[in-house]
Design a protein around this motif. Structure first.
Motif, mmCIF file in Angstrom:
data_model
loop_
_atom_site.group_PDB
_atom_site.id
_atom_site.type_symbol
_atom_site.label_atom_id
_atom_site.label_comp_id
_atom_site.label_asym_id
_atom_site.label_seq_id
_atom_site.Cartn_x
_atom_site.Cartn_y
_atom_site.Cartn_z
ATOM 1 N N ARG A 16 0.843 -1.184 0.000
ATOM 2 C CA ARG A 16 0.000 0.000 0.000
ATOM 3 C C ARG A 16 0.880 1.236 0.000
ATOM 4 O O ARG A 16 1.942 1.249 0.620
ATOM 5 N N SER A 17 0.428 2.250 -0.662
ATOM 6 C CA SER A 17 1.158 3.517 -0.673
ATOM 7 C C SER A 17 1.168 4.117 0.729
ATOM 8 O O SER A 17 0.129 4.142 1.397
ATOM 9 N N PRO A 18 2.319 4.606 1.182
ATOM 10 C CA PRO A 18 2.356 5.231 2.497
ATOM 11 C C PRO A 18 1.658 6.596 2.503
ATOM 12 O O PRO A 18 1.303 7.111 3.551
ATOM 13 N N VAL A 19 1.423 7.156 1.322
ATOM 14 C CA VAL A 19 0.796 8.474 1.215
ATOM 15 C C VAL A 19 -0.704 8.361 0.943
ATOM 16 O O VAL A 19 -1.504 9.059 1.543
ATOM 17 N N TYR A 20 -1.078 7.457 0.033
ATOM 18 C CA TYR A 20 -2.475 7.295 -0.366
ATOM 19 C C TYR A 20 -2.950 5.900 0.013
ATOM 20 O O TYR A 20 -2.566 4.914 -0.611
ATOM 21 N N SER A 25 0.158 -1.511 -4.994
ATOM 22 C CA SER A 25 0.919 -1.901 -6.178
ATOM 23 C C SER A 25 1.557 -3.267 -5.979
ATOM 24 O O SER A 25 1.812 -3.694 -4.854
ATOM 25 N N VAL A 26 1.771 -3.920 -7.099
ATOM 26 C CA VAL A 26 2.471 -5.199 -7.126
ATOM 27 C C VAL A 26 3.524 -5.083 -8.219
ATOM 28 O O VAL A 26 3.204 -4.803 -9.369
ATOM 29 N N THR A 27 4.784 -5.287 -7.848
ATOM 30 C CA THR A 27 5.883 -5.236 -8.806
ATOM 31 C C THR A 27 6.646 -6.551 -8.725
ATOM 32 O O THR A 27 7.139 -6.912 -7.657
ATOM 33 N N THR A 28 6.701 -7.255 -9.834
ATOM 34 C CA THR A 28 7.372 -8.551 -9.857
ATOM 35 C C THR A 28 7.855 -8.872 -11.261
ATOM 36 O O THR A 28 7.269 -8.418 -12.241
ATOM 37 N N ASN A 29 8.911 -9.638 -11.355
ATOM 38 C CA ASN A 29 9.392 -10.105 -12.651
ATOM 39 C C ASN A 29 8.618 -11.332 -13.120
ATOM 40 O O ASN A 29 8.704 -11.713 -14.269
ATOM 41 N N ALA A 30 7.888 -11.967 -12.218
ATOM 42 C CA ALA A 30 7.147 -13.179 -12.549
ATOM 43 C C ALA A 30 5.654 -12.890 -12.699
ATOM 44 O O ALA A 30 4.809 -13.660 -12.266
ATOM 45 N N GLY A 31 5.328 -11.754 -13.316
ATOM 46 C CA GLY A 31 3.942 -11.334 -13.429
ATOM 47 C C GLY A 31 3.047 -12.293 -14.181
ATOM 48 O O GLY A 31 1.878 -12.457 -13.836
#
Length: 63
Positions: A16-20, A25-31
Motif C-alpha cells: 500500500r502507498s504510504p501516502v495514499y 501496487s504489485v511489482t514482480t518479474n514473474a507477473g
C-alpha cells in the motif's frame, strides 16, 4: 538490452502507498506466472479488509 530495477533481495514488492491509503501496487518479474494468485490475494485484502499473511515477506514496508 532490457534493464530491470530489482530490489537487493530479488523479491517482489507488494504493498500500500504510504501516502495514499487507497493505492496499492504489485511489482514482480514473474507477473505472468504469479499474476493470477497475486491479484486474488490483493483483491481479498481490498474487498474483505483481511490481511493476507502470505504476502508479508513481500510488503513494501520491509525496506
Amino acid at each position: 538490452m532490457d534493464r530491470r530495477i530489482v530490489p537487493a533481495d530479488g523479491l517482489p514488492v507488494i504493498g500500500r502507498s504510504p501516502v495514499y491509503s487507497n493505492v496499492r501496487s504489485v511489482t514482480t518479474n514473474a507477473g505472468i506466472t504469479l499474476g493470477p494468485v497475486l491479484a486474488q490475494l490483493m483483491a481479498t485484502e481490498v474487498l474483505d479488509g483481511a490481511r493476507m499473511d502470505v504476502l508479508d515477506p513481500y510488503r513494501a514496508d520491509r525496506f
